[in-house]
Structures are given as C-alpha cells and as structure tokens.
Design an enzyme around this catalytic site. Sequence first.
Site, PDB file in Angstrom:
ATOM      1  CB  ALA A  26      -0.925   0.004   1.219  1.00 11.72           C
ATOM      2  N   GLY A  28       0.740   5.438   1.154  1.00 16.70           N
ATOM      3  CA  GLY A  28       0.034   6.512   1.840  1.00 16.70           C
ATOM      4  C   GLY A  28       0.715   7.841   1.612  1.00 16.70           C
ATOM      5  CE  LYS A  48       3.669   3.962   7.882  1.00 14.89           C
ATOM      6  NZ  LYS A  48       2.767   4.140   9.045  1.00 14.89           N
ATOM      7  CG  ASP A 142      -4.647   9.111  12.055  1.00 14.79           C
ATOM      8  OD1 ASP A 142      -5.712   9.692  11.763  1.00 14.79           O
ATOM      9  OD2 ASP A 142      -3.862   8.681  11.212  1.00 14.79           O
TER      10      ASP A 142
END
Length: 638
Positions: A26, A28, A48, A142
Amino acid sequence: MTTAPPADPMIGRLVDGRYQVRSRIARGGMATVYLATDLRLERRVAIKIMHGHLADDNTFKTRFVQEARSAARLAHPNVVNVFDQGQDSDMAYLVMEYLPGITLRELLKDYTKLTPEQTVDIMDAVLAGLAAAHQAGIVHRDLKPENVLLADDGRIKLGDFGLARAASANTATGQALLGTIAYLSPELVTRGVADARSDIYAVGIMLYEMLTGEQPYVGEAPMQIAYQHANDTVPTPSSKNPAVPAELDELVLWATARDPEERPRDAREMLERLREVEPSIRMPRRPAHSTQATTIMADALPAGPATAETMVLGAGAPIAVAVAEASDDEDVDALATSAERRRRRGYWIFALVLLLTGLAAGTGWYFGAGPGALATVPDVSTLLPDNARKVLEDEGFRVASAERNDPVVPQGQVSGTDPEGGAQARRGSTVTMFVSLGPRILAMPDVIGLPEAEARDALGEFRVAEQNLQQFSAEFAAGAVIAVLGADGNPVGGEVAELADLTLVISVGPLPDVTGLPVGEAEAALAGANLAVGYADPEFSDEVPVDHVISAAPANDPMRPGDTVVLTVSKGPDLVEVPNVITGQTVAQAREQLEALDFIVTSNVPGFLEGAVVASVQSPAAGELEKRGSEITVNFGG
C-alpha cells in the site's frame, strides 16, 4: 509474454543488508508499505519506508520515529507488532509484522454496514488494543477504519501510531487538526488538545459508522465537518438503522459526548461496558407481550375430578386452561382451529428456514468462490497497456482505460491502477488502468536573484538537489540564486517537466581583491574564501613595492570555491649598476657598452669623432644604480 521491469525501484532492494523487498502492499501520504523477507530470521515482514521527499523534513521524520517508539512500547495481541526501525542511507524505515488481510475501511466499503454482533466483535478487539495503549500512556490520535487491520486468520489489530503522543492531562499540539477530520473530537477542533478521551470520541464515530454505513457528519469542506463536531450532538445509530439495539445507541452517545468529562475515561472503561452489554446484544429479541395460552403439566394439578373451570387433557396431550362458558363442541372446534393455524405457521417457518439457508449458501459461494470473491489486484505498473489488460483480465477483473500524467513512468506505459496493485477487490469488478501521458510540462518560475530558501519554495514541483553549486559573483549578493541547471548541467529554459532534477547555483559574493597587498596577506585572504593560490613569474614594478601583489588572475571562468587564483608578485623597480666607461675607451665603445644595458647615451663629442676620441667624463658616475632606460652622459674633457 514480455514485461517491462517494475517501476518501483524498491522492488528487489535489500534494505540495511537484511530486508529483501518483494512487492508493494500500500502507499500513503507519508510512506509506502512493502512485503519483505527478513533474511536473518527467515520470516515475512511488512516494511514501511518514508517517502524520499520527506526524509529531510524533520517534522515528518520525527513523527515516523515516534510511530516506532510508540508501537514498540506495546505488546498486545490486538496491536500490530513493531520489530525494527532504522535508517538505510537517506531512507528511514519501520519493520512490522505482516498481516495478510483487509482493513475495516475495505470491509465497510464492501458491505456498507455491519450487524450488531459483527460490530461488537470488531469493537472488542479495537478497544482491547487501545486500552493497552492508554495503559502505556499513549494517545493514538488517528483512529479510523483505515487503521484497523482484519487479518485473514481472524485476528483484529490496531496499527499506524504515526500521530501517537505520550498522554498527559492535556496533550497539546501546534498542529491540532492532525488526523482525519471525520473522527476528530470537539476539543481537538476547538482547542487543539488531545488525551485518551479524544481517542474514545473517534471510537464512537467508528462505532456509529459500522452500525449505519455512514459517518454522522458530512460536508463539502473540512471546516463544515469540524464545525459539526464542535457544535452538534451525534445522533443515535438506531435513527438510521432500526436494527441497532438500545445498548449500542447508549454506548455511541456516551463515547461521543461533546464534553470530554462525560465520556469514558479511557478505552478500558468503555471495553468493560461493552462486555457488560454484549450478552443482551447477542440474545434473540422477543416480543414484548406473549399471546400464548397458559400451559400446565398434568401432574402439577391438584388431585380430584375436573371442575367446570379447569379442563385437564390426558397424558401426552397439551394441557391448557380453558374458560368454562364455551360448550364442549365449541372447545373442540377452537382447539382444532388453533392446531391448524399452528401447523400453517410451522410450514411457513420451515419454508423461511429453507430460503434463508439457500441464501446463506449462495452468498457464501458468491463471496467465497464466485464472482464476488476478493482477489489481489496485480501490480501492472510500467507494462504496455495490452499486456497489462491481459494480466488484469486473467485475474477476473473488468478493465477500464484512462490516461494521466506521470513524472516517472514513460509515456505509453501503464502508470498504475485504481484500486492500486496489491489492494483487494472483488473478482468481476472494474479496475481502472491508467496509461501514462508522461510528465506535465510546467512553466519555470523566475528565481534568479532570489534567496535560496525562497527559490526552493518556488520550485516545489521539481526535484531540487540538496547540494547546490556555489559560485563567486560580483553581480549577485551572497546567498542569491545565480542560475538553475538541468540534469545536463546547462541552464534550464522557460518550460521544464514536473519533478525534473534541478541544481541551484548560489552566489558566495565577489572574489577577494588582493591587488597591492603583501603576498602573505593576499594568501590568507584567498584561503579564507576557500580559494587556492598559484603564482606567475615575478615582475619589476615602479609602482608596486617589492613582494606585493601586482595582479590576481582567476584560473577559471566562472570561479567556484576551491578554484585557483594566480598572483603576480612585484620585484620592485628594474635597477642596473652603471659601468665605468672612461677607462681608455672611445666614445663609440662607451656608447655600445651602455646601450647594451638599455641605457640612453648622450655625448658632447660629434658623431664623426666618436671613433677616435677617448671619453674622459660620465654622468651618473660608475657604480651607481639606475633604472634601465635612464640617460647616461659621456663627454670629452668634462
């Protein structure tokens, strides 16, 4: 089928000598998540990696490291585990456990809303993980469906602690509206402070969304939504979905109270309340008023003959209380009618059960193996359109074509898809394939003469090298932009492709003026300006004293720090000792000797007698120092 190499340069890269990147999961706004293999421990992990253009931004880098530290402090089955964090060259990375599955956002996108029982299952796990964070003194800040991970093996985990902060009575931030506006608590909107109760508010909004399929506040602009958070009261979910039980209505209202003092203190308190009401939520709902006849077991009645008010049926038959006013025939007819009605109702219930069973089986087939089954969208970036279309269709997707600019993927190749490669989508759904039009061509801002910081801001749509070139300039003040160079090293024109590589040439001011200085002072001044010193042959000078600089010549054009300045040093005036020419020489011989030394000779002897007459007087006298070109007089007889 021949395929082009992957566009993402990270695929196949070995990070920090340990993590072999396999594929992209993914992307972001702050980082991209990849599937990788930990070669040391031989296990799959999610790595990440912060976007390159943010790596030098201290704010984003601090937030990235904060996520690692916050998550590493938690060891809970409902929190994504963080294994490692580090820096490889200019690349910051975070290593987490790999959880194949989907997010709660994707689940809601597929099913719109969830049943109360499904909602309780997910919310129990979310609150358990959040309670561990709150107990460790961490506020997530968040919370949203995108950060709730639903693994294929049934595990539910809370992730993405990128905005987490240590909890205090009031954790304040200068960036009060970090996070997603749809889940921000009123105190974050109005005062910019957050504590554990701000997370509880976000949980309440998520709970509402799971039960109703929509968020409580919507608007065309973020400020409209923020205003509603600050001034409105969240409605009950049952006002949108009547199937929501009252217990969950109360839980939503408690969690989303505008006043933080009226909410649960932390996730642990809300979790305890959820588990208290969970049995009643899962209990089948029964009608409020019963219409069944009162049934009495035979051996529970008193012994003796039946009276007119009570009728007892034989063993093995139902026993009911009947009113004696009805005749025996009427009683029999009523019982027969009631039995027939019950039989018809039984048939309908049986038929309904069969129908629901068939629907459940069909739904299970549709979503498990049929057209509605979820599949991973292949990453077809950089493939040619025909090849990409075939790959997508082979996976069971319909393909729609579109075009868009891309600064990296060459024109004519596929730049990506929607949903992105690696995402989950239903087989048979449409995947939009974007064909690259190449980079946008942008007008080049005029930054010549601007300070470096202003120039970099103006060039935000390009990739400006961190290391600029420095150059001496008498025209531009120190720190101002002299020129902007492209990747070829030449000044750029009026139009440039987006994300083009640019280099700034920055003025360091004029070259130091060392003319006329003593040679030692000149060397020190040039060394202080990061310039090297070279020397030409010394020269005589009537104006410049000996060992002072006559001239300083740049060795290059343009001149940059580290280049050489060539100095010419004075030897002073050019003086020659006057020889003795009155030692029996003729005037002609004296003239020849003096002119050989570049003197100018004058004499009172006529030219036609110079060969015979012996000189007797000279001025200046022999042995004196005179400049070349000076006048020397040779006379006869004084």
